[in-house]
Design a protein around this motif. Structure first.
Motif, PDB file in Angstrom:
ATOM      1  N   TRP A 199      63.834 -52.614 -27.742  1.00  0.00           N
ATOM      2  CA  TRP A 199      62.939 -51.457 -27.727  1.00  0.00           C
ATOM      3  C   TRP A 199      63.010 -50.743 -26.369  1.00  0.00           C
ATOM      4  N   TRP A 200      62.998 -51.522 -25.293  1.00  0.00           N
ATOM      5  CA  TRP A 200      63.051 -50.921 -23.965  1.00  0.00           C
ATOM      6  C   TRP A 200      64.326 -50.115 -23.767  1.00  0.00           C
ATOM      7  N   ALA A 201      65.446 -50.647 -24.227  1.00  0.00           N
ATOM      8  CA  ALA A 201      66.730 -49.979 -24.027  1.00  0.00           C
ATOM      9  C   ALA A 201      66.860 -48.714 -24.871  1.00  0.00           C
ATOM     10  N   THR A 202      66.128 -48.639 -25.988  1.00  0.00           N
ATOM     11  CA  THR A 202      66.284 -47.503 -26.914  1.00  0.00           C
ATOM     12  C   THR A 202      64.989 -46.718 -27.086  1.00  0.00           C
ATOM     13  N   ARG A 203      64.007 -46.935 -26.207  1.00  0.00           N
ATOM     14  CA  ARG A 203      62.674 -46.394 -26.438  1.00  0.00           C
ATOM     15  C   ARG A 203      62.633 -44.875 -26.527  1.00  0.00           C
ATOM     16  N   ARG A 204      63.536 -44.211 -25.847  1.00  0.00           N
ATOM     17  CA  ARG A 204      63.530 -42.742 -25.899  1.00  0.00           C
ATOM     18  C   ARG A 204      63.890 -42.220 -27.289  1.00  0.00           C
ATOM     19  N   HIS A 205      64.524 -43.065 -28.083  1.00  0.00           N
ATOM     20  CA  HIS A 205      64.941 -42.656 -29.425  1.00  0.00           C
ATOM     21  C   HIS A 205      63.995 -43.176 -30.503  1.00  0.00           C
ATOM     22  N   GLN A 206      62.958 -43.919 -30.099  1.00  0.00           N
ATOM     23  CA  GLN A 206      62.007 -44.474 -31.057  1.00  0.00           C
ATOM     24  C   GLN A 206      60.792 -43.552 -31.132  1.00  0.00           C
ATOM     25  N   GLU A 207      60.935 -42.479 -31.867  1.00  0.00           N
ATOM     26  CA  GLU A 207      59.880 -41.466 -31.924  1.00  0.00           C
ATOM     27  C   GLU A 207      58.595 -42.052 -32.506  1.00  0.00           C
ATOM     28  N   GLY A 208      57.504 -41.818 -31.816  1.00  0.00           N
ATOM     29  CA  GLY A 208      56.207 -42.259 -32.299  1.00  0.00           C
ATOM     30  C   GLY A 208      55.872 -43.708 -31.992  1.00  0.00           C
ATOM     31  N   GLU A 209      56.759 -44.437 -31.317  1.00  0.00           N
ATOM     32  CA  GLU A 209      56.494 -45.837 -30.998  1.00  0.00           C
ATOM     33  C   GLU A 209      56.124 -45.956 -29.524  1.00  0.00           C
ATOM     34  N   GLN A 214      56.262 -52.412 -33.315  1.00  0.00           N
ATOM     35  CA  GLN A 214      57.032 -52.170 -34.539  1.00  0.00           C
ATOM     36  C   GLN A 214      58.413 -52.804 -34.447  1.00  0.00           C
ATOM     37  N   ALA A 215      58.987 -52.827 -33.248  1.00  0.00           N
ATOM     38  CA  ALA A 215      60.297 -53.463 -33.068  1.00  0.00           C
ATOM     39  C   ALA A 215      60.209 -54.951 -33.372  1.00  0.00           C
ATOM     40  N   VAL A 216      59.146 -55.595 -32.915  1.00  0.00           N
ATOM     41  CA  VAL A 216      58.960 -57.020 -33.212  1.00  0.00           C
ATOM     42  C   VAL A 216      58.811 -57.230 -34.712  1.00  0.00           C
ATOM     43  N   LYS A 217      58.039 -56.386 -35.358  1.00  0.00           N
ATOM     44  CA  LYS A 217      57.846 -56.519 -36.806  1.00  0.00           C
ATOM     45  C   LYS A 217      59.156 -56.309 -37.565  1.00  0.00           C
ATOM     46  N   ARG A 218      60.005 -55.406 -37.060  1.00  0.00           N
ATOM     47  CA  ARG A 218      61.295 -55.157 -37.730  1.00  0.00           C
ATOM     48  C   ARG A 218      62.287 -56.290 -37.508  1.00  0.00           C
ATOM     49  N   GLU A 219      62.315 -56.813 -36.297  1.00  0.00           N
ATOM     50  CA  GLU A 219      63.431 -57.676 -35.892  1.00  0.00           C
ATOM     51  C   GLU A 219      63.138 -59.171 -35.911  1.00  0.00           C
ATOM     52  N   VAL A 220      61.877 -59.542 -35.899  1.00  0.00           N
ATOM     53  CA  VAL A 220      61.542 -60.971 -35.819  1.00  0.00           C
ATOM     54  C   VAL A 220      60.947 -61.421 -37.146  1.00  0.00           C
TER      55      VAL A 220
END
Length: 248
Positions: A199-209, A214-220
């Protein structure tokens, strides 16, 4: 039963990989094959790998900090605030946006291999205008909350003051899937840490997050945690092969 992680055993065990400040032993590979409770070395190794895999960070170079388990445990058990401040000073916690700290519930500082549960405490200052917060990820909800609270208490004086006067930096529970056995808590810590780093590396592209929840919910989930032991073993094997090639 928690595998031993240091002392005389480390001198006797075959070393398989040196990665940064972490030396992995042959027994660590056995632990990863499971079903076993992860030790400090494995967690330190993977967090160091995550940190190095991010490469140079574009907006400040060092806003994200991942600490090995030994540092938060030391900070939690120092005798006074002055000692905490002295140990923490080189970490520059107040200037970070995210700090990831593995938490172990070992109550006995004289027993280095104690404890039976791992969780992850995150210092979140990604929105400086509103002030920092602590986010605790626990795969057995509330099981490690006392240890997390103790660590948060010693860190609060070292962090920026909250935006609202007379308000204590809060500690909240972050979303974490529940483990279904007695030994995978450390794997959940690694999986959540990886999701946060993604999430930190891609946060600029995660609109609304606004955060990594949400990244934890998606990936874990159960499948990703189950696969992670094998992924870490493959990572170690790849690094060993790379090292052997360099030595040829």
């Amino acid at each position: 039963m928690r595998p031993r992680s240091g002392g005389d055993e480390e001198k006797e065990e075959e070393r398989v990989l040196s990665h940064g400040d972490v030396v992995l032993l042959r027994c660590d590979l056995t632990i990863l094959r499971g079903p076993h409770f992860l030790n400090d070395r494995i967690i330190a190794f993977y967090l160091a790998h995550l940190s190095s895999s991010l490469g140079p960070q574009t907006d400040g170079d060092d806003h994200l900090l991942l600490l090995p388990p030994s540092i938060p445990y030391l900070l939690s058990n120092l005798p006074d605030p002055a000692s905490v401040a002295a140990v923490a000073e080189p970490l520059r916690l107040a200037s970070r946006r995210l700090v990831l700290l593995p938490v172990n519930d070992n109550p006995d500082v004289s027993h280095a291999d104690g404890g039976s549960h791992w969780t992850l405490l995150v210092v979140d200052n990604t929105h400086p205008a509103t002030g920092p917060r602590f986010v605790h990820h626990d795969s057995l909800p509330a099981a490690n909350l006392p240890a997390a609270r103790r660590l948060a208490a010693v860190l609060r004086p070292l962090l920026p003051a909250p935006a609202t006067r007379n308000r204590r930096i809060p500690l909240v529970e972050g979303p974490t899937p529940r483990q279904t056995n007695g030994y995978d808590c450390g794997v959940f810590v690694l999986a959540v840490a990886r999701a946060i780093c993604h999430w930190w590396a891609t946060r600029r592209h995660q609109e609304g997050e606004k955060d990594w929840f949400q990244a934890v919910k998606r990936e874990v989930n159960a499948d990703s945690v189950k696969a992670m032991r094998t992924e870490v073993l493959h990572l170690i094997d790849s690094l060993i092969q790379d090292k052997n090639k360099q030595e040829c």
